[in-house]
Motif scaffolding. Structure first.
Motif, mmCIF file in Angstrom:
data_model
loop_
_atom_site.group_PDB
_atom_site.id
_atom_site.type_symbol
_atom_site.label_atom_id
_atom_site.label_comp_id
_atom_site.label_asym_id
_atom_site.label_seq_id
_atom_site.Cartn_x
_atom_site.Cartn_y
_atom_site.Cartn_z
ATOM 1 N N GLY A 51 0.812 -1.200 0.000
ATOM 2 C CA GLY A 51 0.000 0.000 0.000
ATOM 3 C C GLY A 51 0.848 1.254 0.000
ATOM 4 O O GLY A 51 2.068 1.210 0.172
ATOM 5 N N ALA A 52 0.190 2.372 -0.194
ATOM 6 C CA ALA A 52 0.850 3.673 -0.123
ATOM 7 C C ALA A 52 -0.198 4.713 0.238
ATOM 8 O O ALA A 52 -1.381 4.538 -0.058
ATOM 9 C CB ALA A 52 1.516 4.022 -1.447
ATOM 10 N N PHE A 53 0.259 5.773 0.877
ATOM 11 C CA PHE A 53 -0.650 6.860 1.198
ATOM 12 C C PHE A 53 0.123 8.162 1.236
ATOM 13 O O PHE A 53 1.358 8.170 1.329
ATOM 14 C CB PHE A 53 -1.381 6.611 2.527
ATOM 15 C CG PHE A 53 -0.507 6.681 3.748
ATOM 16 C CD1 PHE A 53 -0.454 7.838 4.506
ATOM 17 C CD2 PHE A 53 0.243 5.587 4.150
ATOM 18 C CE1 PHE A 53 0.341 7.912 5.640
ATOM 19 C CE2 PHE A 53 1.043 5.645 5.280
ATOM 20 C CZ PHE A 53 1.095 6.812 6.027
ATOM 21 N N LEU A 54 -0.610 9.252 1.128
ATOM 22 C CA LEU A 54 0.006 10.575 1.221
ATOM 23 C C LEU A 54 0.167 10.902 2.697
ATOM 24 O O LEU A 54 -0.811 11.123 3.401
ATOM 25 C CB LEU A 54 -0.854 11.619 0.513
ATOM 26 C CG LEU A 54 -1.019 11.403 -0.991
ATOM 27 C CD1 LEU A 54 -1.905 12.483 -1.592
ATOM 28 C CD2 LEU A 54 0.331 11.364 -1.695
ATOM 29 N N ALA A 55 1.388 10.879 3.139
ATOM 30 C CA ALA A 55 1.689 11.097 4.550
ATOM 31 C C ALA A 55 1.710 12.583 4.872
ATOM 32 O O ALA A 55 2.058 13.399 4.029
ATOM 33 C CB ALA A 55 3.041 10.471 4.891
ATOM 34 N N GLU A 56 1.321 12.905 6.076
ATOM 35 C CA GLU A 56 1.430 14.275 6.558
ATOM 36 C C GLU A 56 2.786 14.428 7.229
ATOM 37 O O GLU A 56 3.381 13.464 7.681
ATOM 38 C CB GLU A 56 0.305 14.572 7.545
ATOM 39 C CG GLU A 56 -1.072 14.505 6.913
ATOM 40 C CD GLU A 56 -2.171 14.796 7.916
ATOM 41 O OE1 GLU A 56 -1.863 15.223 9.047
ATOM 42 O OE2 GLU A 56 -3.334 14.586 7.562
ATOM 43 N N GLY A 57 3.275 15.640 7.287
ATOM 44 C CA GLY A 57 4.546 15.876 7.962
ATOM 45 C C GLY A 57 5.660 16.141 6.989
ATOM 46 O O GLY A 57 5.453 16.746 5.937
ATOM 47 N N ASP A 58 6.835 15.629 7.316
ATOM 48 C CA ASP A 58 8.026 15.993 6.555
ATOM 49 C C ASP A 58 8.360 15.050 5.404
ATOM 50 O O ASP A 58 9.435 15.128 4.828
ATOM 51 C CB ASP A 58 9.223 16.130 7.489
ATOM 52 C CG ASP A 58 9.504 14.860 8.275
ATOM 53 O OD1 ASP A 58 8.735 13.894 8.156
ATOM 54 O OD2 ASP A 58 10.492 14.843 9.022
ATOM 55 N N ILE A 59 7.450 14.171 5.036
ATOM 56 C CA ILE A 59 7.662 13.312 3.872
ATOM 57 C C ILE A 59 6.941 13.944 2.695
ATOM 58 O O ILE A 59 5.750 14.212 2.751
ATOM 59 C CB ILE A 59 7.151 11.884 4.117
ATOM 60 C CG1 ILE A 59 7.990 11.220 5.203
ATOM 61 C CG2 ILE A 59 7.192 11.069 2.828
ATOM 62 C CD1 ILE A 59 7.537 9.839 5.577
ATOM 63 N N ASP A 60 7.689 14.201 1.640
ATOM 64 C CA ASP A 60 7.132 14.818 0.452
ATOM 65 C C ASP A 60 6.700 13.723 -0.517
ATOM 66 O O ASP A 60 7.536 12.995 -1.040
ATOM 67 C CB ASP A 60 8.176 15.733 -0.198
ATOM 68 C CG ASP A 60 7.615 16.469 -1.398
ATOM 69 O OD1 ASP A 60 6.407 16.740 -1.415
ATOM 70 O OD2 ASP A 60 8.406 16.769 -2.309
ATOM 71 N N GLY A 61 5.417 13.572 -0.711
ATOM 72 C CA GLY A 61 4.911 12.555 -1.623
ATOM 73 C C GLY A 61 4.457 11.309 -0.888
ATOM 74 O O GLY A 61 4.452 11.247 0.341
ATOM 75 N N PRO A 62 4.082 10.287 -1.638
ATOM 76 C CA PRO A 62 3.547 9.061 -1.046
ATOM 77 C C PRO A 62 4.563 8.274 -0.221
ATOM 78 O O PRO A 62 5.761 8.308 -0.479
ATOM 79 C CB PRO A 62 3.112 8.251 -2.268
ATOM 80 C CG PRO A 62 2.951 9.245 -3.359
ATOM 81 C CD PRO A 62 3.968 10.300 -3.095
ATOM 82 N N LEU A 63 4.022 7.540 0.759
ATOM 83 C CA LEU A 63 4.803 6.663 1.622
ATOM 84 C C LEU A 63 4.351 5.227 1.370
ATOM 85 O O LEU A 63 3.158 4.925 1.446
ATOM 86 C CB LEU A 63 4.582 7.032 3.093
ATOM 87 C CG LEU A 63 5.326 6.208 4.137
ATOM 88 C CD1 LEU A 63 6.828 6.435 4.023
ATOM 89 C CD2 LEU A 63 4.841 6.575 5.537
ATOM 90 N N LEU A 64 5.294 4.345 1.076
ATOM 91 C CA LEU A 64 5.024 2.926 0.843
ATOM 92 C C LEU A 64 4.868 2.219 2.186
ATOM 93 O O LEU A 64 5.700 2.386 3.078
ATOM 94 C CB LEU A 64 6.183 2.301 0.062
ATOM 95 C CG LEU A 64 6.098 0.822 -0.262
ATOM 96 C CD1 LEU A 64 4.990 0.568 -1.273
ATOM 97 C CD2 LEU A 64 7.423 0.324 -0.795
ATOM 98 N N VAL A 65 3.808 1.422 2.336
ATOM 99 C CA VAL A 65 3.536 0.726 3.599
ATOM 100 C C VAL A 65 2.908 -0.643 3.322
ATOM 101 O O VAL A 65 2.492 -0.937 2.208
ATOM 102 C CB VAL A 65 2.562 1.533 4.501
ATOM 103 C CG1 VAL A 65 3.195 2.841 4.949
ATOM 104 C CG2 VAL A 65 1.243 1.795 3.792
#
Length: 144
Positions: A51-65
């Motif tokens: 999965g992936a989602f648009l993380a809030e905070g200091d990550i620019d762009g999607p986060l793979l999870v």
């Protein structure tokens, strides 16, 4: 077989009610997240998820999870992880210029897979929530 790859234990996850699992599955149907499942054609059994989602905070762009591939379907020959990541990257390109992930420092097999797919370590890390003495390393793939 690789408990360090997850942010919760099997025991904790097994105690969660069905509604929590349904809620997690619905996250893959929103505009800000996706969840892919690999299904064995012959049996209909789930053999992988990512999965992936648009993380809030200091990550620019999607986060793979949420990466999991059944041990019997791992490796380049099986191609399950590659197929799932292809789908995640297609989604991620529509939502940013990079894809970021966190991988446990003691999981060289996963790091090797991600490096083969163009991810590099950013030099940043976060505390592994199940063992504060260990770290998860941040890796990112820039899309060009």
């Amino acid at each position: 077989d690789t408990p360090i790859a997850y942010g919760e234990t099997h025991e904790t996850a097994a105690l969660l009610p069905e509604e929590e699992w349904r809620s997690r599955a619905r996250r893959g149907q929103s505009e800000t997240s996706t969840l892919l499942v690999a299904v064995e054609e012959r049996t209909g059994r789930w053999i992988g998820t990512m999965g992936a989602f648009l993380a809030e905070g200091d990550i620019d762009g999607p986060l793979l999870v949420g990466v999991f591939v059944d041990p019997d379907h791992r490796g380049r020959t099986a191609g399950v992880a590659d197929a799932l990541l292809d789908g995640i990257e297609t989604w991620a390109r529509d939502h940013g210029t990079s894809l970021t992930l966190h991988v446990h420092e003691d999981n060289p097999r996963a790091m090797t897979f991600y490096e083969r797919r163009g991810f590099t370590q950013t030099g940043r890390s976060i505390t592994y929530n199940l063992d504060p003495g260990r770290r998860e390393l941040e890796m990112r793939r820039e899309f060009h």
